[in-house]
Motif scaffolding. Structure first.
Motif, PDB file in Angstrom:
ATOM      1  N   ARG A  65     -41.477  34.268  36.188  1.00 52.52           N
ATOM      2  CA  ARG A  65     -42.412  35.380  36.325  1.00 52.52           C
ATOM      3  C   ARG A  65     -43.827  34.926  36.695  1.00 52.52           C
ATOM      4  O   ARG A  65     -44.461  35.499  37.581  1.00 52.52           O
ATOM      5  N   PRO A  98     -32.617  35.565  39.760  1.00 61.68           N
ATOM      6  CA  PRO A  98     -31.922  35.762  38.475  1.00 61.68           C
ATOM      7  C   PRO A  98     -32.852  36.047  37.301  1.00 61.68           C
ATOM      8  O   PRO A  98     -32.500  36.829  36.415  1.00 61.68           O
ATOM      9  N   TRP A  99     -34.025  35.428  37.269  1.00 67.34           N
ATOM     10  CA  TRP A  99     -34.908  35.673  36.126  1.00 67.34           C
ATOM     11  C   TRP A  99     -35.336  37.140  36.054  1.00 67.34           C
ATOM     12  O   TRP A  99     -35.507  37.687  34.957  1.00 67.34           O
ATOM     13  N   THR A 101     -33.589  39.912  37.285  1.00 66.28           N
ATOM     14  CA  THR A 101     -32.492  40.801  36.898  1.00 66.28           C
ATOM     15  C   THR A 101     -32.060  40.581  35.451  1.00 66.28           C
ATOM     16  O   THR A 101     -31.558  41.496  34.792  1.00 66.28           O
ATOM     17  N   THR A 102     -32.280  39.356  34.930  1.00 69.07           N
ATOM     18  CA  THR A 102     -31.980  39.094  33.515  1.00 69.07           C
ATOM     19  C   THR A 102     -32.978  39.817  32.617  1.00 69.07           C
ATOM     20  O   THR A 102     -32.605  40.433  31.609  1.00 69.07           O
ATOM     21  N   ALA A 103     -34.250  39.753  32.990  1.00 66.71           N
ATOM     22  CA  ALA A 103     -35.288  40.406  32.191  1.00 66.71           C
ATOM     23  C   ALA A 103     -35.268  41.921  32.362  1.00 66.71           C
ATOM     24  O   ALA A 103     -35.623  42.666  31.444  1.00 66.71           O
ATOM     25  N   HIS A 104     -34.856  42.380  33.540  1.00 68.45           N
ATOM     26  CA  HIS A 104     -34.928  43.813  33.853  1.00 68.45           C
ATOM     27  C   HIS A 104     -33.638  44.282  34.527  1.00 68.45           C
ATOM     28  O   HIS A 104     -33.617  44.611  35.718  1.00 68.45           O
ATOM     29  N   PRO A 105     -32.544  44.337  33.792  1.00 66.53           N
ATOM     30  CA  PRO A 105     -31.288  44.818  34.406  1.00 66.53           C
ATOM     31  C   PRO A 105     -31.380  46.265  34.877  1.00 66.53           C
ATOM     32  O   PRO A 105     -30.516  46.712  35.640  1.00 66.53           O
ATOM     33  N   TRP A 118     -23.784  44.284  39.968  1.00 68.65           N
ATOM     34  CA  TRP A 118     -24.365  43.125  39.297  1.00 68.65           C
ATOM     35  C   TRP A 118     -24.867  42.081  40.293  1.00 68.65           C
ATOM     36  O   TRP A 118     -24.455  42.073  41.461  1.00 68.65           O
ATOM     37  N   PRO A 119     -25.736  41.165  39.845  1.00 72.04           N
ATOM     38  CA  PRO A 119     -26.165  40.050  40.711  1.00 72.04           C
ATOM     39  C   PRO A 119     -24.988  39.146  41.059  1.00 72.04           C
ATOM     40  O   PRO A 119     -23.938  39.186  40.426  1.00 72.04           O
ATOM     41  N   TRP A 125     -30.694  45.714  44.101  1.00 72.24           N
ATOM     42  CA  TRP A 125     -31.888  46.388  43.579  1.00 72.24           C
ATOM     43  C   TRP A 125     -31.882  47.852  44.000  1.00 72.24           C
ATOM     44  O   TRP A 125     -31.319  48.221  45.014  1.00 72.24           O
TER      45      TRP A 125
END
Length: 680
Positions: A65, A98-99, A101-105, A118-119, A125
């Motif tokens: 981030r 990935p960071w 989509t992991t933090a903000h699915p 899914w990713p 998005w």
């Protein structure tokens, strides 16, 4: 802005003459550092002067981030500039890392059946996600501020193939945005209920919050809801495009901005004519689909791209040097196809020839997709063909900035008719809007007649003959415009399932084809779609499939050009023409295919005075396109066949092509010739 961009591309030899752009997507992050300098050397050898960089680099540029890594991109931008190669710099927002989509699915799209996308691939998005937009625009701003003054920066490339995999999102974000879009379109619920015909199946809405996207339902969703969701989905991506563009224009107002459309095949979710005004120049990606009309489809798509660009030059941002990786069988191109495919785009107005990608990947989902430098390396037939094309494009430098000369025939292509005509609950599920339009185009090519593919917003008066196949959605203003066109001297041809509904997908009552009924002088009480495999014979006009109409002639001046000879409507009109003022309006009530249309077209072309401009021996074998500029006209002649075609009686300076011992042009199999004609 294309002319400004092209003037910056001085070529690897330092020549300052504006020239056509040539290059590819370049992904140096896939390769070790020691490969980069070899890449620049080979680019110079091939004549490359423009590459797109950073398209799928978000995870590399922003590994976390609050962590940024621009060192590698700074270095490659510097190497390219030192090599005389401009950069079409992507905003890198096409696929979130990935960071994120992991933090903000909650940024992930949702299908109509409620499944999360899914990713693991790309474009995972939501176009309407405020969280995704916040992070994406932060990236765009950071990149624009860093590279605003970099000498390699030639253009900005927003995202990549917007909507290719995420055009339709049915999430809660999309539902909220859809309701806002509907409020803007209809203002009141009463207006929406009328437009959607919600009296049917007890669907009347009493509160905006009750409205959802057309998610998985027990039966066919409301047809106008479906059509509006298509409109909304295209608009949602357009609004996202604007958001990125506005950041770039704020920071780099003098750098042109584009994004790559996908005018090809059945890619129909994005209303590209509506998007074209949002960018500084139109770009397109195109990939050949093997089949009997493969190169006609290429020509059709390039032609339509020119129509979307309003006739101005545009960029071919991606196509393939040889095989792709995503078709059921990925066929390699034959010798000559690489140059012919590329130059056919140039003929139709492309001022850039670019590929996916520069160096063929060693890993990943597209490792079997061809590239300018294949797995075999520079010592390969593909790279030799790439280098030869670079020399050809250098010889065509005078073509840069010229515009395509209008034809006398126009084929109308309408996105909303495409969307609406292929929805469910219709007389047939077998209708293929694009195929019908392509068949008319191929039939004209078979006769050696040039045609433009245009949208309903084009200047229709420039065409002596206007063909509007399956123009299903006709609002009242368009019906009025088509009537005016015919009555003031134009010759309109339309087909089955045209003029049936208005912009709300409501039937024009009183008999079909409602919006054009008076102009055509016919009335249809009932459609007669045909079962798959069934056909009907017409007298003098071949064989029809897919569709028939029970036509009643309502105007005694209507001329019946062909009758049904077999089938339920045997003896009844199949093709009609009515004189309308100074022009005419004709109706073709069945699908005739390329051969049938080629047999019928001379009858339709006659009143418009349209005929082939090609020598008799070349008609059907050669496609002719003309580009023109202040210094003359450039005649492109494309061999549609695998045989040799001699061309006699042509004068002018041969820029590309072979001549015989007497100086006459000879087109070898799949060859392209370019002749500069005198101005005037």
């Amino acid at each position: 802005m294309i002319s400004t961009l092209l003037s910056q591309l001085n070529g690897p030899d330092g020549d300052s003459t504006p020239r056509l752009a040539y290059g590819a997507d370049y992904n140096p992050e896939q390769w070790p550092r020691e490969v980069w300098e070899e890449d620049v050397r080979l680019m110079r050898e091939a004549g490359v002067n423009l590459v797109s960089v950073g398209i799928f680099s978000w995870a590399r540029i922003q590994p976390a981030r609050d962590q940024w890594d621009f060192g590698w991109l700074d270095e490659i931008m510097g190497l390219l500039h030192a090599g005389g190669i401009g950069v079409d710099l992507a905003t890198a927002t096409a696929s979130p890392p990935p960071w994120l989509t992991t933090a903000h699915p909650e940024i992930l799209p949702v299908t109509a059946s409620g499944e999360t996308v899914w990713p693991g691939a790309r474009q995972h998005w939501r176009p309407t996600s405020p969280v995704f937009r916040e992070h994406a625009l932060r990236l765009v701003r950071t990149m624009a501020e860093r590279y605003a003054d970099h000498p390699a920066l030639a253009a900005w490339h927003i995202s990549n193939e917007l909507g290719c995999h995420n055009i339709y999102d049915y999430s809660d974000d999309a539902a909220r945005a859809f309701r806002d879009w509907l409020r803007d379109r209809y203002t009141t619920l009463d207006a929406l209920n009328h437009a959607w015909g919600t009296a049917f199946w007890s669907q009347r809405y009493s509160d905006w919050e009750q409205i959802l996207p057309p998610r998985l339902a027990a039966s066919h969703p409301n047809p106008t809801q479906q059509l509006d969701f298509k409109r909304f989905s295209s608009d949602a991506l357009k609004e996202y495009l604007r958001a990125e563009r506005d950041v770039l224009r704020e920071i780099t107002p003098d750098v042109p901005v584009t994004t790559n459309f996908m005018v090809m095949g059945n890619t129909k979710g994005m209303n590209y004519p509506d998007w074209a005004g949002e960018i500084d120049f139109v770009s397109n990606d195109h990939y050949v689909h093997p089949g009997p009309q493969d190169r006609d489809e290429l020509s059709f798509s390039a032609n339509l791209t020119s129509g979307i660009a309003s006739g101005r030059p545009w960029f071919l941002m991606e196509h393939s040097t040889s095989a792709v990786n995503w078709q059921p069988v990925n066929v390699a191109k034959r010798p000559g196809d690489l140059a012919r495919d590329s130059l056919l785009h140039v003929a139709h107005g492309a001022d850039a020839v670019c590929y996916f990608q520069w160096r063929q990947s060693a890993a990943g989902a597209e490792k079997y997709h061809s590239a300018m430098v294949p797995h075999a390396g520079a010592d390969s037939e593909v790279f030799r063909a790439v280098t030869a094309l670079g020399q050809t494009l250098k010889a065509l430098a005078p073509v840069a900035g010229t515009e395509r000369e209008p034809a006398r025939v126009g084929i109308v292509y309408d996105w909303e008719s495409w969307w609406a005509s292929e929805q469910d609950s219709h007389p047939t599920a077998l209708l293929d809007y694009r195929q019908e339009a392509l068949d008319w185009y191929s039939a004209l090519l078979a006769l050696g007649v040039r045609a433009d593919v245009v949208t309903t917003t084009a200047d229709l008066d420039r065409y002596d003959l206007l063909i509007a196949p399956v123009l299903h959605v006709i609002p009242a203003p368009l019906a009025k415009e088509l009537t005016r066109y015919a009555e003031t001297g134009g010759h309109l041809v339309t087909t089955y399932f045209s003029g049936v509904v208005d912009e709300n997908d409501h039937i024009w009552l009183g008999g079909h084809p409602g919006a054009l009924r008076d102009l055509l002088g016919i009335r249809i009480e009932e459609f007669g779609p045909l079962l798959d495999g069934d056909s009907v014979d017409l007298d003098g006009a071949g064989t029809g499939t897919l569709w028939t109409d029970r036509i009643t002639v309502t105007d005694p001046t209507v001329e019946v050009l062909a009758h049904y000879r077999t089938g339920t409507y045997a003896g009844m009109p199949a093709v009609t023409r009515r004189a309308a003022g100074q022009g005419s309006a004709s109706y073709v009530s069945t699908r005739l295919g390329v051969d049938g249309l080629a047999g019928l077209l001379p009858e339709l072309l006659g009143p418009a005075g349209v005929r082939s401009e090609l020598p008799a021996e070349a008609r059907g074998s050669v496609e002719q396109i003309v580009r023109r500029g202040p210094d003359g006209r450039f005649l492109f002649l494309v061999n549609r066949t695998d045989g040799t075609v001699p061309l006699t009686g042509l004068s002018g300076e041969v820029l590309v092509g072979d001549t015989d011992s007497e100086g006459s042009l000879v087109l070898g199999p799949r060859d392209v010739a370019v002749v500069r004609l005198p101005a005037g």
